[in-house]
Design a protein around this motif. Sequence first.
Motif, short mmCIF file in Angstrom:
data_model
loop_
_atom_site.label_atom_id
_atom_site.label_comp_id
_atom_site.label_asym_id
_atom_site.label_seq_id
_atom_site.Cartn_x
_atom_site.Cartn_y
_atom_site.Cartn_z
N TYR A 35 10.31 6.93 -0.28
CA TYR A 35 10.26 6.39 1.06
C TYR A 35 10.93 5.03 1.09
O TYR A 35 11.00 4.32 0.09
N SER A 42 7.90 0.93 9.77
CA SER A 42 7.05 1.91 9.11
C SER A 42 7.79 2.58 7.95
O SER A 42 8.90 2.20 7.60
N LEU A 43 7.14 3.55 7.36
CA LEU A 43 7.73 4.26 6.22
C LEU A 43 8.59 5.42 6.71
O LEU A 43 8.17 6.19 7.59
N LEU A 45 10.81 8.71 5.19
CA LEU A 45 11.07 9.54 4.02
C LEU A 45 12.57 9.60 3.75
O LEU A 45 13.36 9.91 4.66
N GLN A 105 -1.33 12.43 -0.13
CA GLN A 105 -0.26 11.70 -0.79
C GLN A 105 -0.73 10.31 -1.17
O GLN A 105 -1.38 9.62 -0.38
N PHE A 107 0.62 6.54 -2.98
CA PHE A 107 1.84 5.74 -2.99
C PHE A 107 1.83 4.73 -4.12
O PHE A 107 0.78 4.16 -4.46
N PHE B 34 -4.04 11.51 8.64
CA PHE B 34 -4.39 10.45 7.69
C PHE B 34 -4.31 9.09 8.37
O PHE B 34 -3.51 8.86 9.26
N TYR B 36 -3.78 5.30 6.65
CA TYR B 36 -3.57 4.49 5.46
C TYR B 36 -3.68 3.01 5.85
O TYR B 36 -3.39 2.64 6.98
N GLN B 38 -2.69 -1.05 4.46
CA GLN B 38 -1.94 -1.88 3.52
C GLN B 38 -2.42 -3.31 3.68
O GLN B 38 -2.08 -4.00 4.65
N LEU B 44 -0.05 0.66 -0.33
CA LEU B 44 -0.65 1.55 0.65
C LEU B 44 -1.84 2.30 0.04
O LEU B 44 -1.73 2.86 -1.06
N LEU B 46 -5.26 5.04 0.92
CA LEU B 46 -5.84 5.99 1.86
C LEU B 46 -7.15 5.44 2.41
O LEU B 46 -8.02 5.01 1.66
N LYS B 49 -9.09 10.79 5.99
CA LYS B 49 -8.22 11.92 6.30
C LYS B 49 -9.03 13.00 7.01
O LYS B 49 -10.26 13.07 6.88
N PHE B 51 -8.68 17.27 7.66
CA PHE B 51 -7.98 18.54 7.48
C PHE B 51 -8.55 19.61 8.40
O PHE B 51 -7.82 20.35 9.04
N PHE B 90 -1.65 2.36 9.16
CA PHE B 90 -0.66 3.39 9.47
C PHE B 90 -1.35 4.73 9.69
O PHE B 90 -2.12 5.18 8.83
N TRP B 94 0.71 15.17 8.61
CA TRP B 94 1.39 16.21 7.84
C TRP B 94 1.49 17.42 8.74
O TRP B 94 0.48 17.96 9.16
N LYS B 100 6.32 17.66 5.54
CA LYS B 100 6.44 16.26 5.15
C LYS B 100 5.47 15.42 5.96
O LYS B 100 4.95 15.85 6.99
N LEU B 101 5.23 14.22 5.44
CA LEU B 101 4.30 13.30 6.07
C LEU B 101 5.09 12.37 6.97
O LEU B 101 6.03 11.71 6.52
N PHE B 103 5.01 9.12 9.51
CA PHE B 103 4.21 7.93 9.75
C PHE B 103 4.42 7.38 11.15
O PHE B 103 5.53 7.45 11.70
N GLY B 104 3.36 6.81 11.70
CA GLY B 104 3.49 6.01 12.90
C GLY B 104 4.09 4.66 12.55
O GLY B 104 4.32 4.34 11.38
N GLY B 106 2.83 1.75 12.73
CA GLY B 106 1.91 0.80 12.12
C GLY B 106 1.33 -0.17 13.13
O GLY B 106 1.94 -0.48 14.16
#
Lengths: 116, 113
Positions: A35, A42-43, A45, A105, A107, B34, B36, B38, B44, B46, B49, B51, B90, B94, B100-101, B103-104, B106
């Motif tokens: 990433y 933001s992140l 990929l 995931q 990091f 999710f 996350y 920071q 970063l 978790l 989450k 599911f 964040f 998924w 893939k994941l 992200f917003g 933030g």
Amino acid sequence: SAVISQKPSRDICQRGTSLTIQCQVDSQVTMMFWYRQQPGQSLTLIATANQGSEATYESGFVIDKFPISRPNLTFSTLTVSNMSPEDSSIYLCSVFGTGEMADTQYFGPGTRLTVL
Amino acid sequence: AQSVSQHNHHVILSEAASLELGCNYSYGGTVNLFWYVQYPGQHLQLLLKYFSGDPLVKGIKGFEAEFIKSKFSFNLRKPSVQWSDTAEYFCAVWMDSSYKLIFGSGTRLLVRP
């Protein structure tokens, strides 16, 4: 969870040069993700790297600029080639956890790159 | 296009105030959700989450989030914030179609003592 280390933690580079970032995981993983986190953003990929096959790049990222190696199940490298100041970012490696956390995931600490 | 939106980019609160950070996604299929966090100078981590099952999930440090499928939302809450909650948060989704994941953008939270 997975323990991920990255080298270097930070670097300052001149434009036109290349930097290779290493990612080491404490367990064997099938998929590794790279990433980019640009300043204040933001992140995003860059690519997904599977062992034994070529990396899959996201739109806007190409192999010539960001070549990736995945020689085994615990290690990967990302090279930022022919750098420009716009490449200044934090680059993060990510993997799925194991066991009960296999759908989550994790990091690495990131590599903070500054291009002058 | 599949996307994740976080409405609040910067939030400033006093200690003991309640917190709610919004997160919405645009995708009609199956998702894993999710949050996350920071912390300054750290990597970063978790926070929590979701599911499946109970749409109200609890995470670390007193945080919780509620999945509202009809609103495509997964808002983060904490009844009483502390100075140590100062961090960037964040939301990430998924999506099974893209594998893939995403992200917003933030949310930077500053908690004043």
